[in-house]
Motif scaffolding. Structure first.
Motif, PDB file in Angstrom:
ATOM      1  N   UNK A  41      65.458  46.955  22.851  1.00  0.00           N
ATOM      2  CA  UNK A  41      64.228  46.181  22.670  1.00  0.00           C
ATOM      3  C   UNK A  41      64.509  44.712  22.963  1.00  0.00           C
ATOM      4  N   UNK A  42      63.905  44.203  24.042  1.00  0.00           N
ATOM      5  CA  UNK A  42      64.123  42.807  24.379  1.00  0.00           C
ATOM      6  C   UNK A  42      63.013  41.904  23.850  1.00  0.00           C
ATOM      7  N   UNK A  43      62.101  42.490  23.083  1.00  0.00           N
ATOM      8  CA  UNK A  43      61.059  41.692  22.443  1.00  0.00           C
ATOM      9  C   UNK A  43      60.547  42.442  21.219  1.00  0.00           C
TER      10      UNK A  43
ATOM     11  N   UNK B  59      57.760  49.858   8.484  1.00  0.00           N
ATOM     12  CA  UNK B  59      58.738  50.921   8.316  1.00  0.00           C
ATOM     13  C   UNK B  59      59.252  51.537   9.604  1.00  0.00           C
ATOM     14  N   UNK B  60      58.872  50.983  10.784  1.00  0.00           N
ATOM     15  CA  UNK B  60      59.361  51.530  12.051  1.00  0.00           C
ATOM     16  C   UNK B  60      60.756  50.975  12.341  1.00  0.00           C
ATOM     17  N   UNK B  61      61.720  51.870  12.638  1.00  0.00           N
ATOM     18  CA  UNK B  61      63.109  51.468  12.860  1.00  0.00           C
ATOM     19  C   UNK B  61      63.357  51.253  14.351  1.00  0.00           C
ATOM     20  N   UNK B  62      63.936  50.075  14.693  1.00  0.00           N
ATOM     21  CA  UNK B  62      64.326  49.765  16.073  1.00  0.00           C
ATOM     22  C   UNK B  62      65.847  49.757  16.121  1.00  0.00           C
ATOM     23  N   UNK B  63      66.442  50.647  16.903  1.00  0.00           N
ATOM     24  CA  UNK B  63      67.905  50.730  17.003  1.00  0.00           C
ATOM     25  C   UNK B  63      68.378  50.031  18.277  1.00  0.00           C
ATOM     26  N   UNK B  64      69.688  49.841  18.360  1.00  0.00           N
ATOM     27  CA  UNK B  64      70.268  49.189  19.539  1.00  0.00           C
ATOM     28  C   UNK B  64      70.009  49.998  20.796  1.00  0.00           C
ATOM     29  N   UNK B  65      69.846  51.301  20.621  1.00  0.00           N
ATOM     30  CA  UNK B  65      69.636  52.175  21.782  1.00  0.00           C
ATOM     31  C   UNK B  65      68.197  52.113  22.304  1.00  0.00           C
TER      32      UNK B  65
ATOM     33  N   UNK C 228      63.416  37.648  23.819  1.00  0.00           N
ATOM     34  CA  UNK C 228      64.628  36.819  23.824  1.00  0.00           C
ATOM     35  C   UNK C 228      64.655  36.012  25.117  1.00  0.00           C
ATOM     36  N   UNK C 229      64.865  34.701  24.999  1.00  0.00           N
ATOM     37  CA  UNK C 229      64.776  33.820  26.159  1.00  0.00           C
ATOM     38  C   UNK C 229      66.132  33.325  26.663  1.00  0.00           C
TER      39      UNK C 229
END
Length: 385
Positions: free
Chosen positions: A285-287, A276-282, A248-249
């Motif tokens: 992840x900035x990229x 199928x890998x889940x990325x949560x807000x916790x 994110x820029x």
């Protein structure tokens, strides 16, 4: 007062005539000299009122004496002039009257006094004192727009600030923008409005020096945060998977409100990769790199902390990493039947959008166990896979 000659007639008494004769009889001269009078002009001090002040005072005889019969004529022949510097820095020399506050020397100049020599004692003075005003400064406020807020009205005129004292009727309070207190950004507690007031007359001349301005109360300058709703965005809505991380820029779209200065945002990706890998807000992840459809969420706490001039509301943005399109061509093979499996030849990979179809040293491996064979008939010269 003057010089005189007395004509003398000379005669001898009878007792002297026998022994004397008058050889010469001369006229005599004599003079009446002017009286020396040392004078101090007296004029009581006054408060500035915008009017002219001429000499209307009296005189103190420091030395000498004026005859009673001459007193009226003596005083009418005395003229007093004002010499000095106003509190505004203007030089006054031998003026018949003064208007501006300041301390002046009273200069005595007698006219047509032949019977008296008048000496100015040099001790005459007159002070026109400034008016004392007790004032307050005012509150000024606005919503943040990136421009300064000054401690004065836009018309430069300031009203309703007097606590005590009185302005001359033709005068008005004002302020100079170059001297005014000012703020541009939001301050939680505001800023004291210590703008110095000036006073101008109807001809727009500065008359501030005629007043002693006492600031009893200070107002405050307040800028409230501008409300804005933002949606985070990338430079593109989607990209094809290329094996690199897409960060994110700081980009955003303005949904509502208006932005007047740089805004600094932090946003995180959430979602599920194509694998199928889940990325949560916790995960913060900035990229993201892997193919998948992602939601961009602004960290509102950081947004408000880093951008105090704004009250920021946030909407979610979207970013997609598209699967990379590749074409896999399996190899062909043939042999004479010998009862053993026929292995396919090497596969080749191509991509319609790039001369480098696979990234990051990825390779295509064909699982031999998954290859399907079909034979049309024993008479066919080759099987198909």
């Amino acid at each position: 007062v003057g010089k005189y000659t007395a004509s003398v007639s000379c005669t001898l008494s009878e007792a002297l005539e026998a022994d004397y004769e008058i050889a010469e009889c001369r006229d005599c001269a004599f003079a009446i000299l002017p009286r020396e009078i040392t004078v101090t002009p007296i004029l009581p001090d006054a408060e500035y009122d915008g009017a002219e002040h001429g000499f209307t005072g009296s005189y103190e005889i420091v030395s000498g004496e004026v005859l009673d019969a001459d007193k009226a004529a003596f005083e009418s022949a005395l003229y007093v002039y004002f010499t000095g510097t106003t509190l505004g820095g203007e030089t006054v020399e031998n003026a018949l009257s003064v208007t501006e506050a300041g301390t002046y020397t009273l200069v005595l100049m007698p006219d047509a006094l032949t019977d008296y020599t008048v000496i100015d004692s040099g001790e005459g003075s007159f002070t026109l004192t400034p008016i004392e005003l007790h004032v307050r400064t005012l509150n000024y406020s606005k919503t943040y727009d990136g421009t300064p807020l000054y401690g004065m009205s836009e018309s430069y005129e300031i009203a309703q600030v007097l606590i005590s004292g009185e302005l001359v009727s033709t005068h008005r309070f004002t302020a100079l923008q170059s001297e005014a207190a000012h703020i541009t950004d939001v301050l939680d507690s505001g800023m004291p409005n210590d703008t110095p007031y000036r006073i101008f007359d109807s001809e727009n001349l500065d008359k501030t020096h005629n007043y002693n301005i006492v600031y009893e109360q200070y107002g405050y300058l307040f800028i409230s945060a501008a409300s804005v709703t933002l949606r985070p965005s990338m430079d593109r809505d989607s990209v094809e998977y290329d094996g690199t991380a897409h960060a994110y820029d700081g980009g955003y779209e303005v949904v509502s409100g208006e932005v007047y200065s740089d805004i600094y945002l932090t946003a995180y990706f959430t979602g599920t990769t194509a694998g199928g890998f889940v990325i949560s807000i916790y995960d913060y992840a900035d990229s993201v790199a892997d193919a998948g459809a992602y939601t961009l969420t602004i960290d509102e706490n950081l947004a408000r902390a880093n951008n105090p001039n704004y009250t920021i509301s946030c909407e979610s943005g979207a970013f997609t990493v598209l699967k990379r399109a590749v074409t896999v061509t399996t190899g062909s093979g043939s042999k004479e039947y010998d009862g053993t499996p026929l292995a396919a030849g090497d596969a080749s990979v191509s991509a319609p959008t790039s001369d480098r179809p696979l990234v990051n040293d990825h390779v295509i491996e064909i699982d031999a166990d998954s290859i399907a064979y079909s034979f049309v008939s024993v008479a066919d010269t080759a099987g198909k896979s």
